[in-house]
Scaffold this active site. Structure first.
Site, mmCIF file in Angstrom:
data_model
loop_
_atom_site.group_PDB
_atom_site.id
_atom_site.type_symbol
_atom_site.label_atom_id
_atom_site.label_comp_id
_atom_site.label_asym_id
_atom_site.label_seq_id
_atom_site.Cartn_x
_atom_site.Cartn_y
_atom_site.Cartn_z
ATOM 1 N N ASN A 198 0.809 -1.218 0.000
ATOM 2 C CA ASN A 198 0.000 0.000 0.000
ATOM 3 C C ASN A 198 0.843 1.269 0.000
ATOM 4 O OD1 ASN A 198 -2.641 -0.856 -0.148
ATOM 5 N ND2 ASN A 198 -2.861 -1.153 2.059
ATOM 6 N N HIS A 199 0.267 2.325 -0.570
ATOM 7 C CA HIS A 199 0.802 3.681 -0.467
ATOM 8 C C HIS A 199 -0.185 4.497 0.361
ATOM 9 C CE1 HIS A 199 3.578 3.666 -4.222
ATOM 10 N NE2 HIS A 199 3.359 2.408 -3.825
ATOM 11 N N ARG A 200 0.313 5.511 0.993
ATOM 12 C CA ARG A 200 -0.586 6.428 1.674
ATOM 13 C C ARG A 200 -1.386 7.191 0.612
ATOM 14 N NH1 ARG A 200 0.986 10.761 6.479
ATOM 15 N NH2 ARG A 200 -1.175 11.460 6.801
ATOM 16 N N THR A 242 0.588 10.289 -3.395
ATOM 17 C CA THR A 242 0.733 8.899 -2.959
ATOM 18 C C THR A 242 2.189 8.442 -3.033
ATOM 19 O OG1 THR A 242 0.326 8.121 -5.221
ATOM 20 C CG2 THR A 242 -1.590 8.315 -3.746
#
Length: 219
Positions: free
Chosen positions: A92-94, A100
């Site tokens: 995942n990325h923020r 992102t």
């Protein structure tokens, strides 16, 4: 009359024997080949590959690192087709800010605690006797109930009830495989926890959807 060949042991690397006596290299019991601190695999769960990888953990779950905070848990007697992929939370990325981009992984200071990295994500949990079709993608934090069938190419997120038929991108539950009362009984019976000799004795009942016979042979 020749005796029947024994059922493959759960620690067999290649559990399928071809007619010439050789092992089929493209079918593997994952528990026998994956030794990973963040991946748990139940007995008799197998994966298939047309081109068998050297590293099965990296092949099916490339974002589950030894230092990942999340886990990938797969139950017993699951069937994982060629190309199926588990994208766990470390991929995942923020995505709640303006960008992102994971600045922290490219330097500029210690990565730990940097604002461009997301916090720990949830575990991904696969139940027992789940069939995952070719090129299906299981997204971070998915929880798939036992007895579910995941169609080819499906992209699965969220909670999937036990004994569902799931397909599409994004995946949706097409229908339950059985009526609710039958599903409840199957989850209570939990045949996947039986000794293998009792499971083989119940093969006709399990594969023929004979609930009365399955209950009669229950240990």
């Amino acid at each position: 009359m020749p005796s029947a060949p024994p059922f493959a042991r759960p620690d067999a690397v290649h559990p399928v024997t071809l007619p010439d006596g050789s092992a089929h290299p493209g079918t593997t019991y994952l528990r026998a080949v994956i030794d990973h601190p963040r991946i748990e695999i139940g007995g008799y769960t197998y994966a298939s590959a047309h081109h068998p990888p050297a590293d099965w953990a990296a092949h099916i779950a490339p974002y589950t690192y030894p230092f990942s905070p999340e886990k990938l848990v797969i139950g017993r007697f699951c069937q994982i087709a060629d190309g199926a992929l588990f994208v766990t939370a470390s991929a995942n990325h923020r995505h709640d800010g303006f960008s992102t981009y994971p600045f922290a992984i490219f330097g500029g200071g210690e990565a730990a605690g940097r604002p461009s990295l997301p916090g720990p994500g949830p575990d991904t949990i696969i139940g027992h006797d789940v069939w995952i079709g070719t090129r299906a993608t299981i997204l971070p934090g998915a929880r798939i109930g036992s007895g579910t069938i995941i169609g080819a190419g499906a992209v699965v997120a969220g909670d999937i009830p036990a004994y569902s038929l799931v397909a599409g991108n994004p995946a949706r539950v097409i229908r339950p495989r059985f009526e609710a009362r039958t599903i409840a009984r199957l989850l209570e019976i939990a045949w996947w926890d039986w000794p293998i000799d009792r499971i083989l004795a119940a093969e006709a009942a399990i594969c023929g959807a004979d609930l009365a016979a399955l209950e009669a042979i229950r240990p």
